[in-house]
Scaffold this motif. Structure first.
Motif, PDB file in Angstrom:
ATOM      1  N   ILE A 155      -1.105  -3.678  -3.450  1.00  0.00           N
ATOM      2  CA  ILE A 155      -0.544  -3.678  -2.087  1.00  0.00           C
ATOM      3  C   ILE A 155      -0.926  -2.247  -1.648  1.00  0.00           C
ATOM      4  O   ILE A 155      -0.443  -1.395  -2.289  1.00  0.00           O
ATOM      5  CB  ILE A 155       1.010  -4.087  -2.334  1.00  0.00           C
ATOM      6  N   GLY A 156      -1.450  -2.390  -0.241  1.00  0.00           N
ATOM      7  CA  GLY A 156      -1.765  -1.138   0.405  1.00  0.00           C
ATOM      8  C   GLY A 156      -1.192  -0.955   1.833  1.00  0.00           C
ATOM      9  O   GLY A 156      -1.093  -2.078   2.441  1.00  0.00           O
ATOM     10  N   TYR A 157      -0.746   0.233   2.142  1.00  0.00           N
ATOM     11  CA  TYR A 157      -0.335   0.434   3.435  1.00  0.00           C
ATOM     12  C   TYR A 157      -1.043   1.925   4.092  1.00  0.00           C
ATOM     13  O   TYR A 157      -1.093   2.776   3.086  1.00  0.00           O
ATOM     14  CB  TYR A 157       1.208   0.042   3.885  1.00  0.00           C
ATOM     15  N   GLY A 182       1.582  -1.943  11.022  1.00  0.00           N
ATOM     16  CA  GLY A 182       0.955  -3.271  10.928  1.00  0.00           C
ATOM     17  C   GLY A 182      -0.287  -2.785   9.941  1.00  0.00           C
ATOM     18  O   GLY A 182      -0.982  -4.017   9.883  1.00  0.00           O
ATOM     19  N   ALA A 183      -0.368  -1.735   9.736  1.00  0.00           N
ATOM     20  CA  ALA A 183      -1.529  -1.667   8.575  1.00  0.00           C
ATOM     21  C   ALA A 183      -1.381  -1.826   7.498  1.00  0.00           C
ATOM     22  O   ALA A 183      -0.914  -0.694   6.334  1.00  0.00           O
ATOM     23  CB  ALA A 183      -2.233  -0.198   9.067  1.00  0.00           C
ATOM     24  N   HIS A 184      -0.946  -2.867   7.016  1.00  0.00           N
ATOM     25  CA  HIS A 184      -1.138  -3.125   5.468  1.00  0.00           C
ATOM     26  C   HIS A 184      -1.599  -4.594   5.007  1.00  0.00           C
ATOM     27  O   HIS A 184      -2.130  -5.334   5.847  1.00  0.00           O
ATOM     28  CB  HIS A 184       0.643  -3.449   5.244  1.00  0.00           C
ATOM     29  N   THR A 222      -5.832   7.401   4.910  1.00  0.00           N
ATOM     30  CA  THR A 222      -5.260   7.356   3.640  1.00  0.00           C
ATOM     31  C   THR A 222      -4.123   6.416   3.587  1.00  0.00           C
ATOM     32  O   THR A 222      -3.313   6.234   4.274  1.00  0.00           O
ATOM     33  CB  THR A 222      -4.560   8.627   3.465  1.00  0.00           C
ATOM     34  N   ALA A 223      -4.499   5.686   2.556  1.00  0.00           N
ATOM     35  CA  ALA A 223      -3.479   4.507   2.201  1.00  0.00           C
ATOM     36  C   ALA A 223      -2.802   4.659   1.055  1.00  0.00           C
ATOM     37  O   ALA A 223      -3.173   5.565   0.042  1.00  0.00           O
ATOM     38  CB  ALA A 223      -4.521   2.994   1.956  1.00  0.00           C
ATOM     39  N   ILE A 255      -7.267  -2.602   9.857  1.00  0.00           N
ATOM     40  CA  ILE A 255      -7.406  -1.310  10.645  1.00  0.00           C
ATOM     41  C   ILE A 255      -8.386  -1.404  11.915  1.00  0.00           C
ATOM     42  O   ILE A 255      -8.010  -1.138  13.124  1.00  0.00           O
ATOM     43  CB  ILE A 255      -7.743  -0.125   9.931  1.00  0.00           C
ATOM     44  N   GLU A 256      -9.451  -2.220  11.651  1.00  0.00           N
ATOM     45  CA  GLU A 256     -10.597  -2.454  12.724  1.00  0.00           C
ATOM     46  C   GLU A 256      -9.758  -3.199  13.890  1.00  0.00           C
ATOM     47  O   GLU A 256      -9.918  -2.935  15.127  1.00  0.00           O
ATOM     48  CB  GLU A 256     -11.747  -2.947  12.045  1.00  0.00           C
ATOM     49  N   MET A 257      -9.008  -4.259  13.560  1.00  0.00           N
ATOM     50  CA  MET A 257      -8.426  -5.287  14.541  1.00  0.00           C
ATOM     51  C   MET A 257      -7.482  -4.304  15.136  1.00  0.00           C
ATOM     52  O   MET A 257      -7.187  -4.449  16.592  1.00  0.00           O
ATOM     53  CB  MET A 257      -7.845  -6.493  13.720  1.00  0.00           C
TER      54      MET A 257
END
Length: 51
Positions: free
Chosen positions: A18-20, A26-28, A5-6, A45-47
């Motif tokens: 802008i999302g996180y 780090g997920a933004h 969920t972002a 997210i994959e990285m």
């Protein structure tokens, strides 16, 4: 397949989205459209999951 969920906001100055992902360091990311933001967050997210 995992689901995250972002939180998404729109910058009033740049008009970018802008999302996180809360609790996921780090997920933004950002994007000009919601579709672009979603794709950018997916890549981030994959990285992060690879590490």
């Amino acid at each position: 397949m995992k689901t995250f969920t972002a939180i998404v906001e729109r910058d009033p100055d740049t008009k970018f989205y802008i999302g996180y992902v809360p609790g996921f360091t780090g997920a933004h990311s950002q994007g000009e459209t919601l579709d672009e933001l979603q794709e950018n967050l997916r890549e981030v997210i994959e990285m992060l999951l690879e590490d």
